[in-house]
Design an enzyme around this catalytic site. Structure first.
Site, PDB file in Angstrom:
ATOM      1  N   LYS A  32       2.903  -1.208   1.609  1.00  0.00           N
ATOM      2  CA  LYS A  32       1.890  -1.403   2.657  1.00  0.00           C
ATOM      3  C   LYS A  32       2.518  -2.272   3.741  1.00  0.00           C
ATOM      4  O   LYS A  32       3.075  -3.326   3.456  1.00  0.00           O
ATOM      5  CB  LYS A  32       0.646  -2.085   2.078  1.00  0.00           C
ATOM      6  CG  LYS A  32      -0.473  -2.269   3.110  1.00  0.00           C
ATOM      7  CD  LYS A  32      -1.814  -2.598   2.441  1.00  0.00           C
ATOM      8  CE  LYS A  32      -2.941  -2.507   3.451  1.00  0.00           C
ATOM      9  NZ  LYS A  32      -3.357  -3.777   4.012  1.00  0.00           N
TER      10      LYS A  32
ATOM     11  N   GLN B 124      -0.234  -5.377  -6.372  1.00  0.00           N
ATOM     12  CA  GLN B 124       0.596  -5.575  -5.181  1.00  0.00           C
ATOM     13  C   GLN B 124       1.332  -6.905  -5.266  1.00  0.00           C
ATOM     14  O   GLN B 124       0.732  -7.928  -5.594  1.00  0.00           O
ATOM     15  CB  GLN B 124      -0.281  -5.543  -3.927  1.00  0.00           C
ATOM     16  CG  GLN B 124       0.544  -5.530  -2.646  1.00  0.00           C
ATOM     17  CD  GLN B 124      -0.308  -5.705  -1.404  1.00  0.00           C
ATOM     18  OE1 GLN B 124      -0.947  -6.739  -1.223  1.00  0.00           O
ATOM     19  NE2 GLN B 124      -0.319  -4.705  -0.539  1.00  0.00           N
TER      20      GLN B 124
ATOM     21  N   CYS C  12       1.224  -8.548   5.078  1.00  0.00           N
ATOM     22  CA  CYS C  12       0.326  -9.702   5.210  1.00  0.00           C
ATOM     23  C   CYS C  12       0.767 -10.572   6.381  1.00  0.00           C
ATOM     24  O   CYS C  12       1.904 -11.044   6.423  1.00  0.00           O
ATOM     25  CB  CYS C  12       0.316 -10.532   3.933  1.00  0.00           C
ATOM     26  SG  CYS C  12      -0.719 -12.000   4.120  1.00  0.00           S
TER      27      CYS C  12
END
Length: 339
Positions: free
Chosen positions: A153, A84, A114
């Site tokens: 994500k 990632q 994040c």
């Protein structure tokens, strides 16, 4: 009825690119300072369907920062494995994706989720949710630049007033990503409050979405894992913080989902063996100092010491230990406390 069940079984075979997973796959979430190679190998052994490296800064990768380069080290025993990356600059992300492709993972995941300040505050990670055109440009250009499957994500949105995930999922799919992981919180929530899976379910049930949707957030038990599949229909689930010091959670979830008999012989000693093995792998694969640092985080979080009375002093000693033999000595003494 028989035909109906055949359809369901067939539909349950989830694919990302040419990677095929069995029914109800359970993935290990990528986590900074947590998902190093030792931990990934153990999660894999206990039944994780896919694992991810710690997230990698695109900028640091391009600058050839040694500690970042080390994060790209993967081994065949942990496949399928994703690497990632995160960043906010289009060219840097494209360049980093090409470097990552050379490291030989099975897919490249883009982190637009994040929430921590040093990442999101600079416009990367979940910070990208404030600049959707750029987020989509990065995604499109990375997809075009590499041959590997690209996945994303992200979160539900920047805050409760901007829950954009249903629309964003379609836009990302149009960019050519091959799976989408959604964490059921906004950036503003960080890791507080409860993850909201209703929007994850909405994305999954959108008839225009044909890529796999992976749900993430607050899965801490086999029961919650089963509920996520049954209630929201996701193609896979991803487990994060509940894995700290507990790589066997994948076995617990797998056994529950597959209706296997729970292994009663897997008790305190066996679990401590696993944590000691993790320590050994990390010291061998990284180095003594960082290997211990990485493992200490798991020792601090593991549920296995909860049964030991007056454990506080031992825990403090464990989290201060700086040498391998010192730490293994403390762990062996702990074994005797319950012996």
């Amino acid at each position: 009825m028989h035909f109906h069940s055949v359809c369901i079984t067939f539909a349950n075979r989830m694919k990302i690119g040419n990677l095929e997973f069995g029914p109800q796959p359970v993935f290990l979430a990528p986590m900074e300072d947590v998902t190093d190679i030792g931990f990934r190998l153990l999660c894999k052994r206990f039944g994780a369907s896919m694992v991810y490296t710690e997230f990698v800064s695109a900028e640091a990768l391009i600058r050839d920062v040694k500690s970042t380069q080390q994060k790209l080290t993967i081994s065949d025993e942990e496949r399928p494995v994703g690497i990632q990356i995160y960043g906010r600059d289009v060219d840097a992300m494209v360049e980093a994706a090409k470097i990552v492709e050379q490291a030989g993972p099975d897919l490249i995941d883009l982190n637009f989720g994040c929430p921590v300040k040093k990442v999101a505050g600079k416009g990367a990670g979940a910070g990208m949710l404030q600049n959707i055109p750029k987020l989509l440009e990065i995604t499109r250009k990375v997809v075009d630049a590499v041959k590997l499957p690209v996945t994303v994500k992200t979160r539900l949105g920047w805050n409760q007033d901007q829950l954009i995930i249903t629309e964003l999922a379609e836009q990302l799919q149009d960019c050519g990503i091959q799976a989408l992981t959604i964490h059921g919180r906004t950036r503003a929530q960080m890791y507080t409050g409860e993850a909201d899976w209703t929007l994850i379910g909405e994305v999954k049930h959108n008839p225009r979405i044909h890529i796999p949707i992976i749900g993430n957030g607050d899965i801490t038990s086999p029961e919650e894992a089963k509920q996520a599949f049954e209630r929201y229909g996701v193609d896979a689930i991803m487990v994060g913080r509940a894995t700290f010091g507990r790589p066997w959670i994948f076995k617990e979830i797998r056994d529950y989902l597959d209706h296997n008999i729970v292994d009663e012989s897997f008790g305190f000693n066996e679990k401590l063996d696993v944590l000691e093995e993790q320590l050994r792998i990390n010291v061998e694969r990284i180095d003594e100092t960082r290997g211990i640092l990485h493992t200490r985080r798991h020792l601090a979080a593991t549920p296995i010491f909860k049964a030991i009375p007056n454990f506080r002093q031992t825990r403090i000693a464990m989290l201060r230990a700086a040498k391998m033999d010192e730490l293994t000595g403390i762990l062996e003494d702990t074994r005797k406390l319950l012996g």
